[in-house]
Design a protein around this motif. Structure first.
Motif, PDB file in Angstrom:
ATOM      1  N   UNK B 109      35.822   2.032   0.077  1.00 38.94           N
ATOM      2  CA  UNK B 109      36.027   2.538  -1.285  1.00 38.94           C
ATOM      3  C   UNK B 109      34.742   3.147  -1.839  1.00 38.94           C
ATOM      4  N   UNK B 110      33.614   2.473  -1.600  1.00 42.38           N
ATOM      5  CA  UNK B 110      32.323   2.998  -2.068  1.00 42.38           C
ATOM      6  C   UNK B 110      32.051   4.381  -1.498  1.00 42.38           C
ATOM      7  N   UNK B 111      32.268   4.506  -0.180  1.00 41.00           N
ATOM      8  CA  UNK B 111      31.997   5.778   0.488  1.00 41.00           C
ATOM      9  C   UNK B 111      32.916   6.863  -0.055  1.00 41.00           C
ATOM     10  N   UNK B 112      34.222   6.533  -0.168  1.00 41.37           N
ATOM     11  CA  UNK B 112      35.181   7.535  -0.634  1.00 41.37           C
ATOM     12  C   UNK B 112      34.840   8.015  -2.036  1.00 41.37           C
ATOM     13  N   UNK B 113      34.561   7.047  -2.933  1.00 42.59           N
ATOM     14  CA  UNK B 113      34.324   7.407  -4.326  1.00 42.59           C
ATOM     15  C   UNK B 113      33.133   8.363  -4.456  1.00 42.59           C
ATOM     16  N   UNK B 114      32.065   8.053  -3.704  1.00 44.39           N
ATOM     17  CA  UNK B 114      30.890   8.921  -3.777  1.00 44.39           C
ATOM     18  C   UNK B 114      31.171  10.289  -3.137  1.00 44.39           C
ATOM     19  N   UNK B 115      32.010  10.300  -2.101  1.00 39.51           N
ATOM     20  CA  UNK B 115      32.361  11.594  -1.500  1.00 39.51           C
ATOM     21  C   UNK B 115      33.083  12.482  -2.507  1.00 39.51           C
ATOM     22  N   UNK B 116      33.984  11.872  -3.296  1.00 37.17           N
ATOM     23  CA  UNK B 116      34.697  12.673  -4.300  1.00 37.17           C
ATOM     24  C   UNK B 116      33.713  13.295  -5.279  1.00 37.17           C
ATOM     25  N   UNK B 117      32.683  12.480  -5.641  1.00 38.21           N
ATOM     26  CA  UNK B 117      31.684  13.001  -6.581  1.00 38.21           C
ATOM     27  C   UNK B 117      30.977  14.200  -5.981  1.00 38.21           C
ATOM     28  N   UNK B 118      30.691  14.129  -4.680  1.00 38.32           N
ATOM     29  CA  UNK B 118      29.987  15.241  -4.033  1.00 38.32           C
ATOM     30  C   UNK B 118      30.898  16.462  -3.948  1.00 38.32           C
ATOM     31  N   UNK B 119      32.160  16.241  -3.567  1.00 40.52           N
ATOM     32  CA  UNK B 119      33.044  17.386  -3.335  1.00 40.52           C
ATOM     33  C   UNK B 119      33.562  17.974  -4.647  1.00 40.52           C
ATOM     34  N   UNK B 120      34.060  17.111  -5.539  1.00 45.86           N
ATOM     35  CA  UNK B 120      34.737  17.633  -6.740  1.00 45.86           C
ATOM     36  C   UNK B 120      33.925  17.466  -8.030  1.00 45.86           C
ATOM     37  N   UNK B 121      32.794  16.775  -7.968  1.00 45.90           N
ATOM     38  CA  UNK B 121      32.002  16.564  -9.176  1.00 45.90           C
ATOM     39  C   UNK B 121      32.539  15.398  -9.987  1.00 45.90           C
ATOM     40  N   UNK B 122      31.721  14.901 -10.916  1.00 49.65           N
ATOM     41  CA  UNK B 122      32.093  13.693 -11.654  1.00 49.65           C
ATOM     42  C   UNK B 122      32.936  13.995 -12.888  1.00 49.65           C
TER      43      UNK B 122
END
Lengths: 327, 294
Positions: B109-122
């Protein structure tokens, strides 16, 4: 001759003690602020991780909401320091007593359940508490509380100014060290043996004439106190508290720290916290996305070395044999 | 009396139902995964977010929303399958696998959540609803999309139930949950069934994400707000029970939306949680048993 496990624990203890002394001396000579404060923070979150390890590694209960007690300690300490008196001993004393009561009450809710249910209940308790604090105006709501005064700490040799990073580092080191010594003492008592028995096989405990409820409750309350007292140090270092301290990311981070350092060693989590805090600080200078790296490391550790760094040390020590061949 | 029923309670009940359908979809995935694999999937909320993000991107690329409803879950199946095969099965043989798999999915979950931030922004993205307009029911207006959501969600829940209890595939899954060694000796590829079931649960979460993206905004931590409710539903209903998830899902979301008429919404979460604790005190395994025993 000590067994490999105790040798690994002794090794980590000495390593941490030496690094602390070196850091303090070098920091005092160079007049450093940054690294001393970073190390203080690592110790504070190490205390939180230690409380998670007491439950997970010793008794076998996974708490996903230990940030509740950490945040409680931080807020209560901030209130005491601001409203009553900026006294270290008073704040720690009040927090320790109050968390004793809070932990005792919460234990009746959380210990109704076992295994994954326990994990989810503690998770839920902390989420609810965080949400309530986040929306309570008198506790500063989402902004938290600022302007916690700098401490004067009374000692027999005169008053100490905790605004000095070196001084406060030593105080934190002694406090967390004291908590560690307390937990280690508990492990040598019959209560400690019962905790290990619960972790091994809770259902068999009644066969040898013990109830598991009492010891579990003691461990739960003790973990709450350790987490709260660690949390009480936080506003003394930072001068503020915010509801983020109660969020799941703090509880989750503590679990990551424990698994990284070594489950069931109590000292491993402190080492884990030192490594993780330094790592975040280093990696944080060039990217905000440290979670992805930490997450990957965490997944790799869970899959390949579930005993963490301390476990690797134990394995290393069991391979080394003394030249005489005597163990 | 009748007027307050019409203008105050009815909208609240219907809004509660549309949230309830989404919560049940999330809870179904969680409970099926737990019922079969004994795994608490802490990354379930992140797969819900994955579904929402995938649909936002696909819609931006010109794919129709209705195609997304089918395509996004299909995209998530191989991801879930690979995750179960490559990671979860690695720690499956340990004695404390309950805790290890929980930790593992938490790390994912940690990895996925941070990946979303990188790909789609916060920053939150707000997609537009694929069905616009509103209809009048009992003199009160409701957005058409919410009505569609309820109907479609109810249909989905029904199909999951049919799949698990009325088809041969479902019988295989239930058999594997009941006794994996016996099922294995009868020729069921248990390990593959595990991985496929995990993928199925994850795809359900993704589908919930697609459906809810037009109602709530899409952002990396969107799963977190939802997951506590889904966990409460699963616990009250009984871990591993499909019927329990549906009944508890409706009960708890109704409790939340009706109670918010009287108390501040801040306190409706503690209320739901208090109900969960009460249920655990009197029925520690939830209202209904696991799907193994049905």
């Amino acid at each position: 001759m000590l067994n490999p496990r105790s040798r690994a624990i002794r090794f980590i203890e000495l390593l941490l003690l030496t690094s602390a002394v070196v850091l303090f001396i070098v920091g005092a000579i160079l007049g450093d602020t940054f690294f001393l404060r970073l190390a203080t923070e690592a110790l504070i979150f190490g205390g939180l991780a230690m409380s998670v390890d007491l439950l997970l590694g010793i008794v076998g209960l996974l708490s996903l909401g230990q940030a509740l007690y950490f945040g409680f300690g931080a807020y209560l300490s901030a209130v005491v320091l601001k409203e009553i008196s900026p006294s270290f001993l008073l704040a720690i004393g009040i927090v320790a007593l109050a968390s004793l009561v809070l932990g005792w009450v919460a234990s009746f809710i959380a210990l109704r359940s076992k295994g994954v249910y326990f994990a989810l209940i503690t998770f839920g308790l902390a989420q609810v508490a965080a949400k309530v604090v986040y929306n309570t105006r008198s506790l500063g709501a989402s902004d938290g509380m600022m302007g916690v005064p700098i401490l004067q700490i009374w000692t027999p040799f005169g008053s100490l100014d905790a605004g000095q990073p070196g001084t406060f580092f030593v105080i934190t080191f002694l406090t967390i060290g004291g908590l560690y010594a307390l937990l280690k003492y508990f492990l040598t008592t019959p209560m400690g043996s019962l905790w290990h028995a619960i972790r091994s096989n809770e259902d068999r405990l009644p066969y040898i004439g013990y109830k598991s409820k009492g010891p579990k409750q003691v461990a739960f309350v003790l973990a709450a106190v350790v987490a709260s007292v660690s949390g009480a140090l936080y506003p003394m270092l930072r001068g503020f508290v915010s509801p983020e301290l109660m969020f799941f990311s703090v509880s989750g981070n503590a679990v990551v720290t424990v698994v990284l350092g070594g489950v069931g060693t109590l000292i491993g989590p402190i080492l884990g916290s030192v490594l993780l805090t330094s790592f975040k600080s280093i990696i944080g200078t060039w990217t905000v996305h440290h979670h992805i790296v930490i997450g990957i490391i965490f997944v790799v550790i869970v899959v390949s070395a579930p005993k963490g760094l301390a476990g690797l040390l134990v394995r290393r020590f069991s391979k080394i044999r003394s030249p005489e061949g005597g163990e | 009396m009748l007027e307050s029923l019409q203008y105050i309670y009815a909208p609240q009940i219907i809004n509660g139902l549309s949230i309830g359908v989404a919560v049940i979809l999330m809870a179904l995935g969680l409970t099926i995964i737990f019922g079969l694999l004994d795994v608490i999937n802490m990354s379930h909320g992140e797969f819900y977010a994955a579904g929402a993000f995938f649909s936002v991107t696909l819609v931006a690329m010109g794919v129709s929303f209705w195609v997304c409803l089918l395509l996004v879950p299909l995209l998530l199946v191989p991801i879930g399958f690979a995750m179960e095969r490559l990671l979860i099965q690695k720690v499956f043989h340990y004695k404390d696998r309950h805790i290890l798999t929980l930790l593992l999915t938490f790390g994912i979950a940690m990895v996925l959540e941070d990946s979303y931030k990188i790909i789609w922004g916060a920053n939150p993205i707000k997609p537009s609803a694929p069905i616009s307009g509103a209809s009048e029911i009992l003199g009160v207006m409701f957005p058409n999309y919410r009505l569609f959501l309820m109907g479609f969600g109810a249909l989905l829940i029904l199909s999951v139930w049919v799949l698990i209890y009325k088809t041969q595939l479902g019988a295989i899954v239930r058999a594997a949950a009941y006794d994996k060694d016996m099922s294995s000796s009868l020729g069921i590829p248990v390990m593959r069934v595990y991985a496929l079931t995990f993928a199925f649960g994850v795809a359900l979460a993704g589908l919930a994400g697609v459906l809810l993206a037009p109602i709530y905004s899409v952002f990396p931590t969107m799963g977190r707000d939802f997951i506590l409710m889904a966990f409460s539903v699963v616990i009250v209903g009984g871990l591993g029970s499909i019927k329990g998830a549906v009944i508890a899902g409706i009960l708890l979301t109704q409790l939340q939306s009706i109670s918010s008429l009287y108390i501040s919404p801040v306190w409706s979460d503690p209320l739901v949680f208090a109900v969960m604790v009460l249920v655990l005190m009197f029925k520690p395994t939830g209202l209904y048993g696991s799907m193994k025993n049905a």
